[in-house]
Design an enzyme around this catalytic site. Sequence first.
Site, short mmCIF file in Angstrom:
data_model
loop_
_atom_site.label_atom_id
_atom_site.label_comp_id
_atom_site.label_asym_id
_atom_site.label_seq_id
_atom_site.Cartn_x
_atom_site.Cartn_y
_atom_site.Cartn_z
N TRP A 118 91.08 -12.18 114.46
CA TRP A 118 90.26 -11.37 115.35
C TRP A 118 90.85 -11.20 116.74
O TRP A 118 90.39 -10.36 117.52
CB TRP A 118 88.86 -11.98 115.50
N ASN A 119 91.89 -11.96 117.10
CA ASN A 119 92.30 -11.95 118.51
C ASN A 119 93.07 -10.70 118.92
O ASN A 119 93.04 -10.30 120.08
CB ASN A 119 93.10 -13.21 118.85
N LYS A 140 92.48 -7.82 104.29
CA LYS A 140 91.19 -8.37 104.70
C LYS A 140 91.31 -8.62 106.19
O LYS A 140 91.88 -9.61 106.62
CB LYS A 140 90.86 -9.65 103.93
N ALA A 141 90.77 -7.69 106.99
CA ALA A 141 90.84 -7.84 108.43
C ALA A 141 89.63 -8.61 108.94
O ALA A 141 88.69 -8.90 108.18
CB ALA A 141 90.92 -6.47 109.10
N GLU A 145 86.21 -9.75 110.42
CA GLU A 145 84.88 -9.15 110.43
C GLU A 145 84.34 -8.97 111.85
O GLU A 145 83.56 -8.07 112.10
CB GLU A 145 83.91 -10.03 109.62
N SER A 163 94.44 -19.96 111.59
CA SER A 163 94.51 -21.38 111.88
C SER A 163 95.34 -22.12 110.84
O SER A 163 95.47 -21.69 109.69
CB SER A 163 93.10 -21.98 111.91
N GLU A 169 101.73 -17.36 109.45
CA GLU A 169 101.88 -17.45 110.91
C GLU A 169 100.63 -18.16 111.41
O GLU A 169 99.56 -17.58 111.48
CB GLU A 169 102.03 -16.05 111.52
N LEU A 170 100.81 -19.46 111.75
CA LEU A 170 99.65 -20.33 111.98
C LEU A 170 99.55 -20.73 113.46
O LEU A 170 100.18 -20.13 114.32
CB LEU A 170 99.75 -21.55 111.07
N CYS A 211 98.07 -16.97 119.99
CA CYS A 211 98.72 -18.11 119.35
C CYS A 211 99.95 -18.57 120.12
O CYS A 211 100.37 -19.72 119.99
CB CYS A 211 99.08 -17.79 117.90
#
Length: 476
Positions: free
Chosen positions: A147-148, A171-172, A174, A225, A246-247, A280
């Site tokens: 979401w960021n 899946k973007a 919500e 995350s 990409e965490l 991130c």
Amino acid sequence: MYPDLHLYIAGEWRRARTDMAVLNPATEEEIGRLPRAEIDDLDDALEAAEKGFRLWRRTSPRERADTILRAAAIMRERGEEIARAITLEHGKPLAQARAEVIRGAEFFEWDAGEAMRTYGRIIPAADGNKIAVHHQPAGVVAAFSPWNFPMSQPARKVAGALASGCSIILKAAEETPAGAIHIARAFEAAGLPPGVLNLVFGDPAEISSHLIPAEPVRLVAFTGSTAVGRHLTTLASENMTPVLMELGGHAPVIVCEDTDVEAAAIAGAVRKMRNAGQVCTSPTRFFVHESIFDRFADAFTERAAATVVGDGTQQGTEMGPLANERRVPMLTGLIEDAVSHGADLRTGGKRRGDRGYFLEPTVLANVPDAARIMQEEPFGPVAVLNPVPSLDAAIEAANAVPFGLAGYAFTNRADHIDRMIDEVEVGNLSINTLEASLPETPFGGVKSSGYGREGGTEGLERYMTVKNVWHSARIA
């Protein structure tokens, strides 16, 4: 300016039996209703993506690039509309939302060009044999974006997949769906064949557990995350499905004694508060040589405290609200824990106002290692400033977390730079700048920050398989 929200499957916009509210985090008002995909919708998306892949993989790289470039041009033309929608749903200042739209378009433009240069190679062989290496699209991609950055994060995954010849089910997020909606709208207008790009929203656990094990899925691409990334990797491993992860990060900043102290402090404070720290790669743990620590901390705190906080639609706003309600107690809890361990709260630390999810820009100094924030990424407008006696101590502290996404340093000494290149454990190291990524550069982490790369030639390769072909002149 906020769009109607739908699922996009097989080239058609559709609603669902149930939906959920999308809120403006600056006002807590509802701005849209987002349909929740059900299993039937996901099965339709899988079928559409499989058909789309069969068509799209046979489309020439030039034709794929032309379609992507048309879509990118449409996004640029609609930039103001997209940016305002992002600000409404996410809260970031309008200037930052405009910059995000441009960056998203740049991801598409770079990958479109690079798609025409996915060359194989011929390997010389004896006895009249011919050996060729072919790069081929991996297949259907199941992608999950956070979401960021509502537009640029999904853009990275859609660009890589489509440029390489894959189809994709995205899946973007919500909470911030408008950026992905606008991407799908642009590709529809650009003439992308049905099924090549599919967009779903709903229950994240239900969607991931249904899509990832599905037979057509050949790659899972995720940004988010570390905990969720590990879970999705486990799901994918059961079918030996490759993943691109990409965490999380917890970016260190090493500030050496030879740098311009005030300039480094101001740059660090400004970048720390960008996107309300919800990045991130956000600089978070500042390890400052003790001989300049007081000057750095004073300048940093003064600039952080002066950050203009408010509704992102208002002119002059530098930092908007946090993206959702749950971020506020999470961050105040980290701050309170640090103070209870003896940290010095230089500024901020509290929720701001009685409407919207606003948090004061916060600076903590002299934070003990026992404080949770030294190990947990705050993902918010909170900076940690600690003095260190040497570069050795700074590098040790920088590497003392399980994350390794981005790292930064301020120094003019070549020997310091060489040491940090060799020893700081990150996937992206920036010297005398707080920029960490461009479309043409590979981006990703080490350790618990994931693996694989997005961007650059390395990023496009993640969406492709390598096939080694032998052609013998006679039967051996």
